[in-house]
Scaffold this active site. Structure first.
Site, PDB file in Angstrom:
ATOM      1  N   HIS A 167      -6.839  -5.599  -1.641  1.00 43.28           N
ATOM      2  CA  HIS A 167      -5.790  -4.732  -1.783  1.00 43.28           C
ATOM      3  C   HIS A 167      -4.711  -5.358  -1.238  1.00 43.28           C
ATOM      4  O   HIS A 167      -4.509  -5.906  -0.046  1.00 43.28           O
ATOM      5  CB  HIS A 167      -6.109  -3.687  -0.781  1.00 43.28           C
ATOM      6  CG  HIS A 167      -5.086  -2.408  -0.652  1.00 43.28           C
ATOM      7  ND1 HIS A 167      -4.442  -2.049  -1.699  1.00 43.28           N
ATOM      8  CD2 HIS A 167      -4.669  -1.990   0.720  1.00 43.28           C
ATOM      9  CE1 HIS A 167      -3.661  -1.109  -0.930  1.00 43.28           C
ATOM     10  NE2 HIS A 167      -3.707  -1.057   0.208  1.00 43.28           N
ATOM     11  N   ASP A 226      -8.667  -3.586  -7.127  1.00 43.77           N
ATOM     12  CA  ASP A 226      -8.249  -3.087  -5.795  1.00 43.77           C
ATOM     13  C   ASP A 226      -8.855  -1.521  -5.867  1.00 43.77           C
ATOM     14  O   ASP A 226      -8.412  -0.655  -6.594  1.00 43.77           O
ATOM     15  CB  ASP A 226      -6.621  -3.208  -5.867  1.00 43.77           C
ATOM     16  CG  ASP A 226      -6.309  -2.464  -4.296  1.00 43.77           C
ATOM     17  OD1 ASP A 226      -6.811  -1.750  -3.660  1.00 43.77           O
ATOM     18  OD2 ASP A 226      -4.859  -2.589  -4.294  1.00 43.77           O
ATOM     19  N   SER A 242       0.723  -1.084  -0.039  1.00 40.56           N
ATOM     20  CA  SER A 242       0.063   0.022  -0.107  1.00 40.56           C
ATOM     21  C   SER A 242       0.819   1.144  -0.113  1.00 40.56           C
ATOM     22  O   SER A 242       1.764   1.528  -1.087  1.00 40.56           O
ATOM     23  CB  SER A 242      -0.871  -0.027   1.335  1.00 40.56           C
ATOM     24  OG  SER A 242      -1.988   0.980   1.091  1.00 40.56           O
TER      25      SER A 242
END
Length: 539
Positions: A481, A452, A225
């Site tokens: 994700h 995502d 991320s």
């Protein structure tokens, strides 16, 4: 965009170039002889218990993890000046002989505690990876057990919070007052000037200090991320120091950070509508409607009810507001997961059945006492100073009224999560132009699901264009994700081959199939699933 128990979910941008031939001189990094080695020791009892509860069922990692503190400059332009301390963890390899290397890991955020991410990654690694690599986790500056740890207002997150609204004047007035109040609290809480030195570039320099401290000539790195943005900034600032780097759930460097959140609004709305359709498919389990439209209508109707009158636990110690309903439900938009999808659906079903205790346990938050705002504070501290956000509320209002028309699920919640950037009490820096540097490594490996929502697919494509020579593994049609260690043998095989043998995919972009939707876990109750949700997010 980040919600409650979610670990790091954002997207990103870079505009202004570092001088291509002067990147090393511009870094302000410390020399190797200025970085001390970490003195590893046994971790605290609470830390060990947390690790054991979450990851020992995968691998007994709590028995081997070590902890330490690393002193780094508050301001790298003044390497001999005031120091701060980073909390670091080491989960040592269990193979014979010397480790192949030390993989430094970051879970995202910004604001995500990474000390515990180290043992998590180690536990989830394959036996071959555990035998080969030490895994180094760290709490970034201002986070968790690093010192100082930033906290601004521990009453800010108490329930019930005022409704996020839909761009109406009343809600805006309430939330803007809260926003500027939080900004003022953060200015008051910052005793040493941390807010001036908490950009992603500062964390990239910290990562370089960690690399030196653990004795690595080059950085082996896994970032998830926001950790992908941190990794790409590191590669741009320290291109000759990159060893093997994996970026998972990729931030797009051309949208940091304002546009990134507008993009997320649309992506999350799409995933939540898909999720409502999944709930409808199992109406025999959840009884919330037989069509996507019926389930969606139920959710938004409940949201409207809670906006007028929150629901309290029997002892009034917790409450579920319209805000907390959206925040917790949004977890279903982050990842395809049986426990997570079931938790949200059974929580909604509990309200319909009149089981208020389970409903509040699933969606509520505390009504009194301190509520930890460390992640929220650091999230804003980094994003608000990485790049200058619009300072005109008129622009925010106009853009998000437009966004709300096509993405009503989370637009205004996202606005108020990021609104402290309107008046943040520290000056914004110029963002790094990711990839605009000579000697850029050509071996970076990225992973991305096409659906995502936290880091939309186009961001990974943007990153690949900037990191010339990089490779991208795409999981087609998946809504998860960060896809490494999420159940795909094909994904994890690419991850292992890269770290163990330096092998990259045969093509610059390769595709692997999605895992598909989960089915409701047999006999799983919402109340019990609440704890399972956090474990699932962390795992």
């Amino acid at each position: 965009m980040k919600r409650l128990v979610i670990v790091a979910a954002t997207a990103g941008l870079g505009v202004t170039a570092l001088g291509a031939t002067a990147a090393s001189a511009a870094t302000g990094s410390v020399d190797a002889n200025q970085v001390s080695k970490v003195k590893w020791h046994a971790c605290s009892t609470d830390f060990v218990k947390t690790v054991a509860a979450n990851y020992d069922p995968i691998f007994p990692v709590s028995k081997i993890v070590q902890c330490g503190q690393l002193q780094v400059p508050l301001d790298y332009a003044k390497p001999n000046g005031k120091k701060i301390s980073l909390f670091v963890t080491k989960t040592p390899h269990n193979g014979k002989g010397k480790a192949k290397g030390s993989i430094v890991v970051n879970p995202g955020g910004p604001g995500g505690a990474g000390g515990i991410f180290g043992p998590r990654v180690f536990a989830q690694n394959s036996p071959a990876m555990r035998a080969a690599y030490d895994v180094i986790g760290f709490d970034p500056r201002g986070v968790g057990d690093s010192k100082p740890s930033l906290s601004c207002d521990t009453a800010y997150g108490r329930e019930p919070r005022p409704d996020y609204g839909n761009g109406d004047a009343k809600s805006e007035k309430i939330w803007l007052k809260r926003t500027y109040g939080y900004d003022a609290a953060c200015k008051k809480a910052d005793k040493i000037g941390l807010l001036k030195h908490i950009h992603t570039t500062d964390s990239a320099r910290d990562v370089n200090s960690i690399r030196i401290a653990v004795g690595s000539k080059k950085l082996d790195y896994y970032g998830a991320s926001y950790g992908t943005y941190l990794g790409s900034v590191y590669a741009t600032m320290f291109p000759t120091k990159v060893g093997r780097m994996v970026l998972d759930g990729v931030v797009g460097p051309s949208g940091v950070w304002y546009q990134a959140n507008l993009d997320q609004n649309v992506a999350f709305n799409k995933n939540m509508d898909y999720y409502f359709g999944w709930v409808a498919k199992y109406d025999s389990v959840y009884h919330l409607g037989k069509t996507q439209k019926e389930v969606r209508s139920y959710f938004y109707g409940l949201r409207s009810k809670l906006a007028k009158k929150p629901v309290y636990s029997a002892d009034k110690s917790a409450a579920a507001s319209s805000d907390s309903l959206v925040d917790v439900a949004q977890n279903a938009g982050y990842r395809r997961s049986a426990s997570m999808w079931n938790m949200v659906a059974t929580g909604l079903s509990a309200y319909k059945k009149g089981d208020i205790a389970t409903f509040v346990d699933t969606f509520g938050g505390p009504t009194s006492g301190p509520v930890d705002d460390n992640e929220f504070a650091v999230y804003n501290a980094v994003q608000c100073t990485d790049v200058q956000w619009p300072t005109s509320w008129k622009k925010w209002h106009k853009d998000n009224v437009k966004s709300n028309k096509i993405a009503p699920f989370g637009t205004w919640g996202n606005v108020w999560f990021n609104s402290p950037c309107l008046g943040w009490p520290a000056k914004a820096a110029k963002p790094v132009n990711v990839g605009a540097v000579k000697n850029l490594p050509k071996n970076i490996l990225m992973f991305q699901a096409t659906d995502d929502a936290a880091t939309p697919y186009k961001g990974a494509q943007d990153m690949q264009r900037r990191l010339k020579g990089s490779h991208l593994v795409v999981q087609d049609g998946d809504r998860t994700h960060c896809i490494v260690h999420r159940g795909s043998a094909a994904v994890d095989a690419y991850f292992d081959a890269y770290f163990l043998n330096g092998k990259l995919p045969s093509k610059s972009t390769v595709h692997v199939p999605q895992l598909g939707d989960p089915t409701p876990p047999a006999g799983m109750r919402s109340a019990a699933a609440t704890g399972a949700l956090l474990n699932d997010v962390l795992k």
